[in-house]
Design a protein around this motif. Structure first.
Motif, PDB file in Angstrom:
ATOM      1  N   LEU A 179       0.822  -1.203   0.000  1.00 24.05           N
ATOM      2  CA  LEU A 179       0.000   0.000   0.000  1.00 24.05           C
ATOM      3  C   LEU A 179       0.863   1.263   0.000  1.00 24.05           C
ATOM      4  CD1 LEU A 179      -3.107   0.533   0.090  1.00 24.05           C
ATOM      5  CD2 LEU A 179      -2.803   1.030   2.525  1.00 24.05           C
ATOM      6  N   ASP A 180       0.451   2.248  -0.794  1.00 20.00           N
ATOM      7  CA  ASP A 180       1.131   3.536  -0.854  1.00 20.00           C
ATOM      8  C   ASP A 180       0.587   4.415   0.281  1.00 20.00           C
ATOM      9  OD1 ASP A 180       2.196   6.015  -1.409  1.00 20.00           O
ATOM     10  OD2 ASP A 180       1.717   5.971  -3.550  1.00 20.00           O
ATOM     11  N   HIS A 181       1.212   4.334   1.431  1.00 20.39           N
ATOM     12  CA  HIS A 181       0.736   5.069   2.600  1.00 20.39           C
ATOM     13  C   HIS A 181       0.819   6.576   2.384  1.00 20.39           C
ATOM     14  CE1 HIS A 181       1.957   1.071   4.131  1.00 20.39           C
ATOM     15  NE2 HIS A 181       0.906   1.197   4.915  1.00 20.39           N
ATOM     16  N   ASP A 182       1.848   7.028   1.682  1.00 19.82           N
ATOM     17  CA  ASP A 182       2.010   8.466   1.441  1.00 19.82           C
ATOM     18  C   ASP A 182       0.845   9.027   0.634  1.00 19.82           C
ATOM     19  OD1 ASP A 182       4.379   8.556   2.852  1.00 19.82           O
ATOM     20  OD2 ASP A 182       5.636   8.253   1.078  1.00 19.82           O
ATOM     21  N   LEU A 183       0.338   8.250  -0.312  1.00 16.61           N
ATOM     22  CA  LEU A 183      -0.812   8.677  -1.111  1.00 16.61           C
ATOM     23  C   LEU A 183      -2.000   8.974  -0.202  1.00 16.61           C
ATOM     24  CD1 LEU A 183      -2.447   8.991  -3.776  1.00 16.61           C
ATOM     25  CD2 LEU A 183      -2.791   6.505  -3.717  1.00 16.61           C
ATOM     26  N   PHE A 184      -2.263   8.097   0.733  1.00 20.43           N
ATOM     27  CA  PHE A 184      -3.384   8.293   1.658  1.00 20.43           C
ATOM     28  C   PHE A 184      -3.114   9.461   2.608  1.00 20.43           C
ATOM     29  CE2 PHE A 184      -4.465   4.179   0.042  1.00 20.43           C
ATOM     30  CZ  PHE A 184      -5.833   4.035   0.233  1.00 20.43           C
ATOM     31  N   ASP A 185      -1.874   9.554   3.101  1.00 21.28           N
ATOM     32  CA  ASP A 185      -1.541  10.652   4.011  1.00 21.28           C
ATOM     33  C   ASP A 185      -1.712  12.005   3.326  1.00 21.28           C
ATOM     34  OD1 ASP A 185      -0.999   9.008   6.145  1.00 21.28           O
ATOM     35  OD2 ASP A 185       1.180   9.051   5.910  1.00 21.28           O
ATOM     36  N   ARG A 186      -1.242  12.109   2.082  1.00 22.68           N
ATOM     37  CA  ARG A 186      -1.379  13.373   1.347  1.00 22.68           C
ATOM     38  C   ARG A 186      -2.843  13.717   1.100  1.00 22.68           C
ATOM     39  NH1 ARG A 186       2.645  10.978  -1.855  1.00 22.68           N
ATOM     40  NH2 ARG A 186       1.108  10.616  -3.508  1.00 22.68           N
ATOM     41  N   GLY A 187      -3.683  12.669   0.949  1.00 22.90           N
ATOM     42  CA  GLY A 187      -5.090  12.883   0.675  1.00 22.90           C
ATOM     43  C   GLY A 187      -5.945  13.041   1.915  1.00 22.90           C
ATOM     44  N   GLY A 188      -5.316  13.041   3.095  1.00 26.10           N
ATOM     45  CA  GLY A 188      -6.051  13.258   4.328  1.00 26.10           C
ATOM     46  C   GLY A 188      -6.829  12.053   4.830  1.00 26.10           C
TER      47      GLY A 188
END
Length: 250
Positions: A179-188
């Protein structure tokens, strides 16, 4: 966890209590039904039941029609006919007939096996939703195939969560590797991993084995099995640190 929690999971065949613990945490549970059917043996078409053998577990498998490589779960069909369903029911009676809540469990399971439905995804989704209702879970269910979100991998999971206005996406340990955790973090959207407690309960045989079908919980605990769904989810960074500390101390 605050805000709206989303769980996205492939529709499995009478899965273990851990899947229902995810459902219990979710405001919306999305059946991930339009993804590739795993080749070979998978939990989409089989599950373990508790028995008295030395291994303690017996596999219950739904026979599926030959599926082509790349076929979706929603395109996969179980073999026609009632013979295998009858055999499954006889096995369930044999294994759980003496359990305290057998009659309550069997009334639900027999009804599900009696459905005129050979599509594997639909069968599994209806079973999961019916059992969730039996336990009093009030989660909203949706199907990814009906949500109009394309793409694949982390981006699609993120887009599905975004469409549902999610603040938290709960998933299992397997996603930690891809999973791309950074993608979710950037998207809130917080990614949270299940910290399964595997709370022991009285089974018909010892020792306790947690990874068997939800049918085991239903037969041994009845609707009160909901009280054993106590696992929570940890934010992914907290979960990674928690697992690191556990390995060091263990």
């Amino acid at each position: 966890m605050t805000g709206k929690t989303i769980v996205i999971s492939q529709p499995m065949f009478f899965p273990w209590i851990g899947l229902f613990e995810q459902i219990a945490l979710a405001d919306t549970y999305i059946h991930y039904d339009d993804v590739q059917m795993p080749q070979g043996r998978s939990f989409m078409a089989r599950v373990q039941l508790r028995d008295s053998s030395p291994a303690g577990q017996l596999w219950l498998s739904a026979p599926i029609e030959h599926n082509r490589s790349g076929e979706l779960i929603s395109e996969t069909f179980m073999q026609d006919g009632s013979v295998w369903r009858s055999k499954h029911l006889k096995t369930i009676v044999h294994l759980y007939g003496k359990a305290p809540y057998f009659k309550d469990m069997f009334a639900v399971i027999e009804g599900l096996y009696g459905m005129d439905e050979d599509n594997l995804a639909i069968f599994n989704m209806q079973a999961i939703e019916r059992i969730s209702e039996w336990f009093g879970l009030d989660t909203v269910f949706r199907k990814s195939s009906e949500m109009g979100i394309g793409g694949s991998s982390s981006q699609r999971l993120f887009d599905l969560c975004k469409q549902e206005s999610a603040s938290c996406y709960v998933t299992g340990l397997g996603a930690l590797n891809y999973l791309d955790h950074d993608l979710f973090d950037r998207g809130g959207i917080d990614v949270c991993y299940m910290d399964y407690q595997k709370k022991p309960y009285k089974q018909l045989h010892d020792p306790f084995i947690p990874y068997v079908s939800i049918m085991d919980v239903m037969a041994n605990l009845g609707p009160d099995g909901r009280e054993w769904m106590i696992s929570k989810a940890l934010y992914w960074k907290e979960y990674v640190a928690h697992e690191r500390d556990r390995k060091v101390s263990g």
